[in-house]
Design an enzyme around this catalytic site. Structure first.
Site, PDB file in Angstrom:
ATOM      1  N   LYS A   1       0.826  -1.215   0.000  1.00 52.78           N
ATOM      2  CA  LYS A   1       0.000   0.000   0.000  1.00 52.78           C
ATOM      3  C   LYS A   1       0.858   1.262   0.000  1.00 52.78           C
ATOM      4  O   LYS A   1       0.590   2.201  -0.763  1.00 52.78           O
ATOM      5  CB  LYS A   1      -0.950  -0.032   1.197  1.00 52.78           C
ATOM      6  CG  LYS A   1      -1.830   1.205   1.354  1.00 52.78           C
ATOM      7  CD  LYS A   1      -3.037   0.921   2.225  1.00 52.78           C
ATOM      8  CE  LYS A   1      -2.682   0.270   3.538  1.00 52.78           C
ATOM      9  NZ  LYS A   1      -1.895   1.143   4.441  1.00 52.78           N
TER      10      LYS A   1
ATOM     11  N   THR B   1       3.914   1.549  -0.967  1.00 49.75           N
ATOM     12  CA  THR B   1       4.624   1.585  -2.241  1.00 49.75           C
ATOM     13  C   THR B   1       3.743   2.167  -3.338  1.00 49.75           C
ATOM     14  O   THR B   1       4.177   3.023  -4.125  1.00 49.75           O
ATOM     15  CB  THR B   1       5.093   0.166  -2.632  1.00 49.75           C
ATOM     16  OG1 THR B   1       5.961  -0.335  -1.601  1.00 49.75           O
ATOM     17  CG2 THR B   1       5.827   0.162  -3.961  1.00 49.75           C
TER      18      THR B   1
ATOM     19  N   ARG C   1       2.333   8.706   6.984  1.00 53.84           N
ATOM     20  CA  ARG C   1       2.627   8.629   8.414  1.00 53.84           C
ATOM     21  C   ARG C   1       4.116   8.362   8.638  1.00 53.84           C
ATOM     22  O   ARG C   1       4.806   7.879   7.753  1.00 53.84           O
ATOM     23  CB  ARG C   1       1.826   7.478   9.058  1.00 53.84           C
ATOM     24  CG  ARG C   1       0.338   7.701   9.086  1.00 53.84           C
ATOM     25  CD  ARG C   1      -0.379   6.500   9.693  1.00 53.84           C
ATOM     26  NE  ARG C   1      -0.199   5.301   8.873  1.00 53.84           N
ATOM     27  CZ  ARG C   1      -0.457   4.071   9.287  1.00 53.84           C
ATOM     28  NH1 ARG C   1      -0.873   3.855  10.525  1.00 53.84           N
ATOM     29  NH2 ARG C   1      -0.290   3.036   8.487  1.00 53.84           N
TER      30      ARG C   1
ATOM     31  N   LYS D   1       8.065  -5.421  10.090  1.00 56.46           N
ATOM     32  CA  LYS D   1       8.145  -4.699   8.814  1.00 56.46           C
ATOM     33  C   LYS D   1       9.569  -4.472   8.347  1.00 56.46           C
ATOM     34  O   LYS D   1       9.884  -4.630   7.172  1.00 56.46           O
ATOM     35  CB  LYS D   1       7.438  -3.339   8.943  1.00 56.46           C
ATOM     36  CG  LYS D   1       5.930  -3.407   8.801  1.00 56.46           C
ATOM     37  CD  LYS D   1       5.372  -2.000   8.722  1.00 56.46           C
ATOM     38  CE  LYS D   1       3.893  -2.021   8.393  1.00 56.46           C
ATOM     39  NZ  LYS D   1       3.347  -0.664   8.251  1.00 56.46           N
TER      40      LYS D   1
ATOM     41  N   ALA E   1      -3.444   1.984  12.947  1.00 56.25           N
ATOM     42  CA  ALA E   1      -4.847   1.926  12.526  1.00 56.25           C
ATOM     43  C   ALA E   1      -5.624   0.822  13.228  1.00 56.25           C
ATOM     44  O   ALA E   1      -6.851   0.863  13.256  1.00 56.25           O
ATOM     45  CB  ALA E   1      -4.942   1.733  11.023  1.00 56.25           C
TER      46      ALA E   1
ATOM     47  N   PHE F   1      -3.567  -0.073   7.204  1.00 56.27           N
ATOM     48  CA  PHE F   1      -4.185  -1.392   7.000  1.00 56.27           C
ATOM     49  C   PHE F   1      -5.305  -1.335   5.959  1.00 56.27           C
ATOM     50  O   PHE F   1      -5.231  -0.561   5.007  1.00 56.27           O
ATOM     51  CB  PHE F   1      -4.654  -1.976   8.329  1.00 56.27           C
ATOM     52  CG  PHE F   1      -3.537  -2.183   9.318  1.00 56.27           C
ATOM     53  CD1 PHE F   1      -2.384  -2.872   8.976  1.00 56.27           C
ATOM     54  CD2 PHE F   1      -3.610  -1.659  10.597  1.00 56.27           C
ATOM     55  CE1 PHE F   1      -1.339  -3.057   9.873  1.00 56.27           C
ATOM     56  CE2 PHE F   1      -2.572  -1.829  11.504  1.00 56.27           C
ATOM     57  CZ  PHE F   1      -1.431  -2.534  11.140  1.00 56.27           C
TER      58      PHE F   1
ATOM     59  N   PHE G   1       3.006  -8.646  -8.882  1.00 56.99           N
ATOM     60  CA  PHE G   1       4.170  -9.414  -8.433  1.00 56.99           C
ATOM     61  C   PHE G   1       4.621 -10.326  -9.578  1.00 56.99           C
ATOM     62  O   PHE G   1       3.802 -10.740 -10.402  1.00 56.99           O
ATOM     63  CB  PHE G   1       3.831 -10.267  -7.205  1.00 56.99           C
ATOM     64  CG  PHE G   1       3.867  -9.514  -5.905  1.00 56.99           C
ATOM     65  CD1 PHE G   1       4.824  -9.789  -4.945  1.00 56.99           C
ATOM     66  CD2 PHE G   1       2.927  -8.528  -5.626  1.00 56.99           C
ATOM     67  CE1 PHE G   1       4.856  -9.105  -3.735  1.00 56.99           C
ATOM     68  CE2 PHE G   1       2.948  -7.832  -4.427  1.00 56.99           C
ATOM     69  CZ  PHE G   1       3.919  -8.130  -3.482  1.00 56.99           C
TER      70      PHE G   1
ATOM     71  N   TRP H   1       6.667  -0.600  -8.013  1.00 54.51           N
ATOM     72  CA  TRP H   1       7.790  -1.180  -7.264  1.00 54.51           C
ATOM     73  C   TRP H   1       8.983  -1.393  -8.189  1.00 54.51           C
ATOM     74  O   TRP H   1      10.127  -1.092  -7.835  1.00 54.51           O
ATOM     75  CB  TRP H   1       7.366  -2.501  -6.626  1.00 54.51           C
ATOM     76  CG  TRP H   1       8.462  -3.201  -5.877  1.00 54.51           C
ATOM     77  CD1 TRP H   1       8.886  -2.959  -4.604  1.00 54.51           C
ATOM     78  CD2 TRP H   1       9.286  -4.276  -6.366  1.00 54.51           C
ATOM     79  NE1 TRP H   1       9.924  -3.801  -4.266  1.00 54.51           N
ATOM     80  CE2 TRP H   1      10.181  -4.617  -5.326  1.00 54.51           C
ATOM     81  CE3 TRP H   1       9.345  -4.979  -7.567  1.00 54.51           C
ATOM     82  CZ2 TRP H   1      11.126  -5.633  -5.460  1.00 54.51           C
ATOM     83  CZ3 TRP H   1      10.292  -5.993  -7.703  1.00 54.51           C
ATOM     84  CH2 TRP H   1      11.171  -6.308  -6.659  1.00 54.51           C
TER      85      TRP H   1
END
Length: 561
Positions: free
Chosen positions: A77, A79, A100, A111, A279, A307, A387, A415
């Site tokens: 998200k 990215t 954020r 992460k 969140a 999220f 992907f 990406w």
């Protein structure tokens, strides 16, 4: 199946990038060196004078990026958020991204970093993921100063008659540390204070974080700080920061942290990164001040909420917009074939194998989030974050689903390709913005608290109803008697499922959501409903990301991703 292309690691890409001095980024956004306070060569804060000067400027268009329920497969998200801002810039638009700040807990835990990925990142990546400009440390200090003021007040005679058994204010630290969830303070005799039970939350769950993110300026922040409920008296009456008379000192600790941070993406798109409430346990959006400032500086502002749409987007739309006065002009929902297959029953180890049946089953999760955004009356666009393991047949199924849902979609490759890989998405989003929308809130603030909670459960989660513990029932009655019933509700719920059970993937039906406790956050301006076993102080995993981190003798970071 597409052949995998070699892309360096996130940190290698970030460290190889050539950054522009932040003064040049500011100039590109229409600011002078006098409009910013430098934090080194590549970071700055925007001054309050600048924010005040921009107040009457026309607002740009606001794009909110959300996603399906996250899975261990990853959705990307952040990215996509960064890549979309770069794609808008590459398409000739005046764009900015507003995000954020990462918390050190998740960075060191699972992460490993939170600044986008691949060729869609914000820089300086290492600084942002670690101590940045000190905002989160300032919030930690202010939060713990308030704890010290409470304990000192009790030690010095307790004029306010605070009941030590009913102090609801906790200490915080910006790290996942389960051992601190429940502690005892004040041991060791009269000189060391009054013994009582206490505990730690993670800093991003602190109400002071929410206050900072929802404040429009210093005076508003002081007012919000003064309204924070920290405890109850022996007679059961609430005790606030204003009763302790320390809102001024807390605001003094936070005055610089309130200024939005200016950085840049890999493609030199201006980025405001400010505030970082979770969140799943808070409201999950960057600061109102940063978003409002970005809207004055750019024609298109891309922001994200934490999220899935059941958490961050719902809170952005029901809570943040009521404070900011600005709703999104369009919403992007990020989905991946990999994650949808997990929602359809596949394990993470099986995701490299094509499985159209699992994908079809998992599409129900995306379907529910589309319904949620439509409930708010906003146009949606699906970003299919590609992907290399996605098969052509799986991509086709996802695209056919979007067509059947009559929702625009775009195969997104930011990406791997940066802004160029998101130009089609940018075009779809601009088309959506130019279409019709009719934003509406899901509930009226004057609804009873229980009715607000049930509205969220039924319209956003797709559940049947809430089940309230005796404690939650008593708290709601008490809060409504205090006149707090007209506040919005911030649901604290697992991010992994539409329900309050993290093991229920996809789109569960006919489920109940247990409300175990309700906590007043009068400074932030909402009530928090705690569901299931969601924790306000996370723990580290068995193998933390921190185990792969290091620094060279030259000061070069290793292992952030």
């Amino acid at each position: 199946m597409t052949t995998k292309k070699t892309v360096p690691s996130d940190i290698d890409i970030a460290q190889a990038a050539t950054m522009m001095p932040i003064t040049e980024i500011a100039a590109g956004a229409g600011m002078t060196p006098d409009d910013i306070v430098m934090y080194g060569k590549y970071k700055a804060k925007i001054t309050f004078d600048t924010i005040d000067r921009l107040k009457n400027a026309k607002d740009g268009k606001l794009i909110l990026v959300t996603s399906i329920n996250p899975t261990p497969a990853g959705e990307g998200k952040s990215t996509v958020t960064v890549g979309l801002a770069d794609a808008l810039k590459a398409s000739g638009k005046n764009s900015m991204v507003a995000l954020r700040e990462p918390s050190l807990g998740p960075v060191m835990g699972v992460k490993g970093g939170a600044t986008g990925g691949g060729y869609a990142q914000v820089l300086p990546m290492e600084d942002i993921n670690l101590h940045f400009t000190g905002d989160i440390h300032a919030i930690t200090t202010a939060n713990n100063a308030l704890s010290a003021f409470i304990d000192n007040h009790i030690h010095q005679g307790n004029d306010l008659q605070i009941d030590p058994r009913r102090i609801i204010w906790k200490r915080v630290m910006d790290m996942n540390d389960r051992a601190l969830r429940q502690i005892v303070v004040g041991l060791g005799g009269p000189a060391r204070g009054v013994p009582r039970e206490d505990g730690f939350d993670i800093t991003v769950a602190s109400e002071i974080m929410a206050v900072l993110c929802l404040s429009s300026g210093i005076n508003d922040m002081k007012n919000r700080l003064s309204n924070i409920v920290v405890a109850y008296t022996y007679q059961g009456e609430p005790v606030t920061v204003s009763d302790l008379e320390v809102q001024g000192s807390l605001a003094l600790l936070l005055k610089d942290a309130l200024k939005p941070n200016l950085v840049q993406t890999l493609e030199q798109t201006p980025a405001l990164i400010h505030g970082g409430p979770f969140a799943n346990i808070a409201h999950g959006c960057n600061s109102v001040l940063a978003t409002q400032t970005a809207l004055k500086l750019a024609d298109y502002v891309v922001t994200e909420s934490g999220f899935g749409a059941d958490l961050g987007a719902e809170k952005f739309l029901n809570i943040k917009t009521r404070t900011s006065g600005k709703h999104p002009d369009a919403v992007v929902i990020v989905a991946t074939v990999r994650a949808l297959k997990m929602h359809g029953g596949k394990s993470k180890k099986e995701l490299t194998e094509a499985d159209t049946e699992a994908l079809k089953s998992g599409l129900t999760n995306l379907e529910k989030h589309l319904e949620t955004i439509r409930e708010f009356g906003l146009p949606a666009v699906v970003a299919i974050n590609k992907f290399h393991t996605d098969s052509a047949s799986e991509i086709e199924i996802l695209e056919e689903f979007c067509k059947a849902q009559q929702v625009p979609f775009s195969l997104t490759e930011v990406w791997e390709k940066g802004g160029e890989g998101g130009k089609d998405l940018a075009a779809r989003v601009i088309d959506a913005i130019e279409g019709e929308s009719s934003f509406k809130y899901l509930y009226d603030l004057e609804m009873p608290v229980k009715e607000k909670i049930n509205t969220i459960i039924q319209k956003v989660y797709g559940g049947s109803e809430a089940v309230f513990s005796k404690k939650a029932e008593a708290q709601i009655r008490q809060f409504e008697s205090y006149g707090w019933g007209s506040l919005p509700v911030c649901m604290a719920k697992t991010q992994y499922s539409l329900s309050d059970d993290p093991a229920l993937f996809g789109r569960p039906k006919n489920f109940q959501v247990t409300i175990r406790e309700v906590v007043p956050k009068l400074g932030a301006g909402f009530l928090v409903a705690l569901t299931g076993d969601v924790m306000t102080m996370p723990g580290l995993p068995k193998t933390p990301a921190a185990k792969n981190m290091d620094v060279t003798g030259e000061g070069k970071g290793i292992g952030l991703f």
